[in-house]
Design a protein around this motif. Structure first.
Motif, PDB file in Angstrom:
ATOM      1  N   GLY A   3       0.814  -1.209   0.000  1.00 48.34           N
ATOM      2  CA  GLY A   3       0.000   0.000   0.000  1.00 48.34           C
ATOM      3  C   GLY A   3       0.845   1.255   0.000  1.00 48.34           C
ATOM      4  O   GLY A   3       0.521   2.229  -0.679  1.00 48.34           O
ATOM      5  N   TRP A   4       1.948   1.230   0.758  1.00 43.63           N
ATOM      6  CA  TRP A   4       2.845   2.383   0.800  1.00 43.63           C
ATOM      7  C   TRP A   4       3.492   2.594  -0.562  1.00 43.63           C
ATOM      8  O   TRP A   4       3.627   3.731  -1.010  1.00 43.63           O
ATOM      9  CB  TRP A   4       3.898   2.174   1.866  1.00 43.63           C
ATOM     10  CG  TRP A   4       5.106   3.061   1.700  1.00 43.63           C
ATOM     11  CD1 TRP A   4       6.370   2.686   1.416  1.00 43.63           C
ATOM     12  CD2 TRP A   4       5.125   4.496   1.764  1.00 43.63           C
ATOM     13  NE1 TRP A   4       7.201   3.780   1.311  1.00 43.63           N
ATOM     14  CE2 TRP A   4       6.450   4.910   1.519  1.00 43.63           C
ATOM     15  CE3 TRP A   4       4.157   5.465   2.006  1.00 43.63           C
ATOM     16  CZ2 TRP A   4       6.831   6.242   1.512  1.00 43.63           C
ATOM     17  CZ3 TRP A   4       4.531   6.800   2.005  1.00 43.63           C
ATOM     18  CH2 TRP A   4       5.855   7.175   1.769  1.00 43.63           C
ATOM     19  N   ARG A   5       3.875   1.503  -1.233  1.00 42.29           N
ATOM     20  CA  ARG A   5       4.492   1.627  -2.549  1.00 42.29           C
ATOM     21  C   ARG A   5       3.514   2.216  -3.561  1.00 42.29           C
ATOM     22  O   ARG A   5       3.891   3.035  -4.393  1.00 42.29           O
ATOM     23  CB  ARG A   5       4.988   0.261  -3.028  1.00 42.29           C
ATOM     24  CG  ARG A   5       6.211  -0.249  -2.266  1.00 42.29           C
ATOM     25  CD  ARG A   5       6.630  -1.609  -2.757  1.00 42.29           C
ATOM     26  NE  ARG A   5       7.804  -2.090  -2.049  1.00 42.29           N
ATOM     27  CZ  ARG A   5       8.351  -3.284  -2.224  1.00 42.29           C
ATOM     28  NH1 ARG A   5       7.797  -4.139  -3.093  1.00 42.29           N
ATOM     29  NH2 ARG A   5       9.420  -3.643  -1.540  1.00 42.29           N
ATOM     30  N   SER A   6       2.261   1.792  -3.479  1.00 40.06           N
ATOM     31  CA  SER A   6       1.247   2.327  -4.392  1.00 40.06           C
ATOM     32  C   SER A   6       1.019   3.814  -4.137  1.00 40.06           C
ATOM     33  O   SER A   6       0.927   4.613  -5.075  1.00 40.06           O
ATOM     34  CB  SER A   6      -0.071   1.560  -4.226  1.00 40.06           C
ATOM     35  OG  SER A   6       0.093   0.199  -4.554  1.00 40.06           O
ATOM     36  N   ALA A   7       0.931   4.175  -2.855  1.00 39.40           N
ATOM     37  CA  ALA A   7       0.734   5.584  -2.509  1.00 39.40           C
ATOM     38  C   ALA A   7       1.939   6.409  -2.948  1.00 39.40           C
ATOM     39  O   ALA A   7       1.779   7.537  -3.447  1.00 39.40           O
ATOM     40  CB  ALA A   7       0.516   5.722  -1.007  1.00 39.40           C
ATOM     41  N   ARG A   8       3.137   5.868  -2.764  1.00 39.96           N
ATOM     42  CA  ARG A   8       4.358   6.576  -3.160  1.00 39.96           C
ATOM     43  C   ARG A   8       4.383   6.787  -4.674  1.00 39.96           C
ATOM     44  O   ARG A   8       4.750   7.865  -5.145  1.00 39.96           O
ATOM     45  CB  ARG A   8       5.581   5.782  -2.713  1.00 39.96           C
ATOM     46  CG  ARG A   8       6.924   6.402  -3.082  1.00 39.96           C
ATOM     47  CD  ARG A   8       8.045   5.612  -2.443  1.00 39.96           C
ATOM     48  NE  ARG A   8       9.354   6.140  -2.822  1.00 39.96           N
ATOM     49  CZ  ARG A   8      10.055   5.701  -3.859  1.00 39.96           C
ATOM     50  NH1 ARG A   8       9.571   4.704  -4.609  1.00 39.96           N
ATOM     51  NH2 ARG A   8      11.234   6.225  -4.151  1.00 39.96           N
ATOM     52  N   LEU A  11       1.956   9.549  -5.550  1.00 37.50           N
ATOM     53  CA  LEU A  11       2.496  10.849  -5.155  1.00 37.50           C
ATOM     54  C   LEU A  11       3.548  11.338  -6.147  1.00 37.50           C
ATOM     55  O   LEU A  11       3.599  12.532  -6.483  1.00 37.50           O
ATOM     56  CB  LEU A  11       3.092  10.775  -3.752  1.00 37.50           C
ATOM     57  CG  LEU A  11       2.098  10.674  -2.594  1.00 37.50           C
ATOM     58  CD1 LEU A  11       2.838  10.468  -1.280  1.00 37.50           C
ATOM     59  CD2 LEU A  11       1.218  11.927  -2.528  1.00 37.50           C
ATOM     60  N   ILE A  12       4.389  10.421  -6.623  1.00 39.73           N
ATOM     61  CA  ILE A  12       5.422  10.801  -7.590  1.00 39.73           C
ATOM     62  C   ILE A  12       4.792  11.275  -8.891  1.00 39.73           C
ATOM     63  O   ILE A  12       5.195  12.302  -9.450  1.00 39.73           O
ATOM     64  CB  ILE A  12       6.375   9.615  -7.851  1.00 39.73           C
ATOM     65  CG1 ILE A  12       7.226   9.339  -6.602  1.00 39.73           C
ATOM     66  CG2 ILE A  12       7.283   9.897  -9.044  1.00 39.73           C
ATOM     67  CD1 ILE A  12       8.106   8.118  -6.719  1.00 39.73           C
ATOM     68  N   TRP A  13       3.768  10.557  -9.368  1.00 40.36           N
ATOM     69  CA  TRP A  13       3.101  10.955 -10.610  1.00 40.36           C
ATOM     70  C   TRP A  13       2.386  12.300 -10.443  1.00 40.36           C
ATOM     71  O   TRP A  13       2.420  13.142 -11.341  1.00 40.36           O
ATOM     72  CB  TRP A  13       2.112   9.879 -11.046  1.00 40.36           C
ATOM     73  CG  TRP A  13       2.744   8.713 -11.740  1.00 40.36           C
ATOM     74  CD1 TRP A  13       3.018   7.489 -11.214  1.00 40.36           C
ATOM     75  CD2 TRP A  13       3.197   8.681 -13.098  1.00 40.36           C
ATOM     76  NE1 TRP A  13       3.608   6.688 -12.160  1.00 40.36           N
ATOM     77  CE2 TRP A  13       3.731   7.383 -13.313  1.00 40.36           C
ATOM     78  CE3 TRP A  13       3.209   9.596 -14.135  1.00 40.36           C
ATOM     79  CZ2 TRP A  13       4.261   7.002 -14.553  1.00 40.36           C
ATOM     80  CZ3 TRP A  13       3.737   9.217 -15.368  1.00 40.36           C
ATOM     81  CH2 TRP A  13       4.262   7.940 -15.563  1.00 40.36           C
ATOM     82  N   VAL A  14       1.738  12.497  -9.296  1.00 43.40           N
ATOM     83  CA  VAL A  14       1.047  13.772  -9.036  1.00 43.40           C
ATOM     84  C   VAL A  14       2.047  14.917  -8.968  1.00 43.40           C
ATOM     85  O   VAL A  14       1.834  15.994  -9.551  1.00 43.40           O
ATOM     86  CB  VAL A  14       0.225  13.684  -7.741  1.00 43.40           C
ATOM     87  CG1 VAL A  14      -0.298  15.062  -7.346  1.00 43.40           C
ATOM     88  CG2 VAL A  14      -0.931  12.710  -7.896  1.00 43.40           C
ATOM     89  N   ALA A  15       3.159  14.702  -8.252  1.00 42.11           N
ATOM     90  CA  ALA A  15       4.187  15.735  -8.143  1.00 42.11           C
ATOM     91  C   ALA A  15       4.781  16.060  -9.509  1.00 42.11           C
ATOM     92  O   ALA A  15       5.036  17.232  -9.819  1.00 42.11           O
ATOM     93  CB  ALA A  15       5.287  15.276  -7.187  1.00 42.11           C
ATOM     94  N   PRO A  67       3.874   2.225 -12.233  1.00 37.96           N
ATOM     95  CA  PRO A  67       4.203   0.805 -12.349  1.00 37.96           C
ATOM     96  C   PRO A  67       5.103   0.445 -13.549  1.00 37.96           C
ATOM     97  O   PRO A  67       5.169  -0.731 -13.901  1.00 37.96           O
ATOM     98  CB  PRO A  67       2.822   0.167 -12.513  1.00 37.96           C
ATOM     99  CG  PRO A  67       2.043   1.191 -13.263  1.00 37.96           C
ATOM    100  CD  PRO A  67       2.536   2.523 -12.769  1.00 37.96           C
ATOM    101  N   LEU A  68       5.750   1.402 -14.165  1.00 42.21           N
ATOM    102  CA  LEU A  68       6.651   1.081 -15.258  1.00 42.21           C
ATOM    103  C   LEU A  68       7.814   0.230 -14.738  1.00 42.21           C
ATOM    104  O   LEU A  68       8.429   0.578 -13.736  1.00 42.21           O
ATOM    105  CB  LEU A  68       7.201   2.353 -15.910  1.00 42.21           C
ATOM    106  CG  LEU A  68       6.234   3.203 -16.736  1.00 42.21           C
ATOM    107  CD1 LEU A  68       6.955   4.449 -17.231  1.00 42.21           C
ATOM    108  CD2 LEU A  68       5.696   2.410 -17.909  1.00 42.21           C
ATOM    109  N   SER A  69       8.090  -0.852 -15.437  1.00 40.31           N
ATOM    110  CA  SER A  69       9.229  -1.673 -15.066  1.00 40.31           C
ATOM    111  C   SER A  69      10.516  -0.951 -15.435  1.00 40.31           C
ATOM    112  O   SER A  69      10.505   0.038 -16.179  1.00 40.31           O
ATOM    113  CB  SER A  69       9.169  -3.024 -15.792  1.00 40.31           C
ATOM    114  OG  SER A  69       9.298  -2.838 -17.193  1.00 40.31           O
ATOM    115  N   VAL A  70      11.644  -1.433 -14.912  1.00 39.85           N
ATOM    116  CA  VAL A  70      12.924  -0.824 -15.243  1.00 39.85           C
ATOM    117  C   VAL A  70      13.171  -0.891 -16.738  1.00 39.85           C
ATOM    118  O   VAL A  70      13.630   0.080 -17.362  1.00 39.85           O
ATOM    119  CB  VAL A  70      14.070  -1.528 -14.475  1.00 39.85           C
ATOM    120  CG1 VAL A  70      15.421  -0.994 -14.930  1.00 39.85           C
ATOM    121  CG2 VAL A  70      13.903  -1.339 -12.977  1.00 39.85           C
TER     122      VAL A  70
END
Length: 209
Positions: A3-8, A11-15, A67-70
């Motif tokens: 859940g934290w990874r999804s929220a993070r 947040l990155i996409w929004v920022a 969710p983009l892979s490396v």
């Protein structure tokens, strides 16, 4: 943890969207646009787009845009690099059309404006990377060799572009422009440090370049 990874990730996409979208939107409302011709306006916004793409690039190569892979992030990094070259070409071409003498002065490093040499230097570094990138596989450059070539050029591109942008007093609003420039510097520094650590760990494990 998931859940934290999804929220993070959200947040990155929004920022990212805010960092690029807000200064672009504020530039579109600038009173200075009323005295600019369409070609100049297109050239100016191409420069803003280029700066925004500079923020996206280290986030992609660093694998921060889940969710983009490396793998997909690195593929997107290549395509965004092409879009960056196109944006810079539109920026330069538009300014050339509106004022050839000014562009000649800028390209020959004889312009009296303090921001010109930074922008021109960043432009040449972008073009050098664009030329070398397709030749990487042809000449079978090892990842370590490519990093040795690409990293200094990336630093020149980021620093030159940010200084160029900050010194220009144009349509971009001052505070949002500064935030975008700071984000570009922070993202680039973060990606470079993480990639350097990753390289050292592999070397210590005896995995090679």
């Amino acid at each position: 943890m998931a859940g934290w990874r999804s929220a993070r990730a959200i947040l990155i996409w929004v920022a990212l969207a805010l960092a690029i979208g807000v200064p672009t939107a504020l530039a579109a409302t600038s009173e200075q646009l009323a005295w600019r011709d369409p070609v100049y306006i297109v050239a100016g916004f191409a420069g803003i787009v280029a700066l925004g793409l500079l923020l996206v690039q280290p986030l992609l190569i660093g694998g921060y845009l889940a969710p983009l892979s490396v793998y997909r992030g690195r593929r997107a990094h290549h395509w965004i690099g092409g879009a960056l070259v196109l944006a810079v070409m539109i920026h330069v071409a538009g300014l050339w059309i509106t004022s050839p003498p000014d562009m000649i002065d800028a390209l020959t490093y004889s312009s009296p404006t303090p921001f010109s040499p930074f922008g021109v230097t960043a432009m040449w570094a972008i073009f050098i990377v664009a030329v070398l990138a397709p030749l990487r596989r042809r000449f079978e450059l090892r990842p370590r060799t490519w990093r040795f070539i690409h990293m200094p050029l990336a630093i020149i591109i980021v620093v030159g572009s940010v200084v160029h942008c900050l010194l220009i007093e144009g349509t971009m609003e001052t505070f949002s422009k500064a935030v975008l420039c700071a984000a570009v510097l922070a993202a680039a520094a973060k990606a470079m440090m993480d990639l350097q650590v990753w390289r050292k760990r592999r070397t210590l494990r005896g995995e090679g370049p």
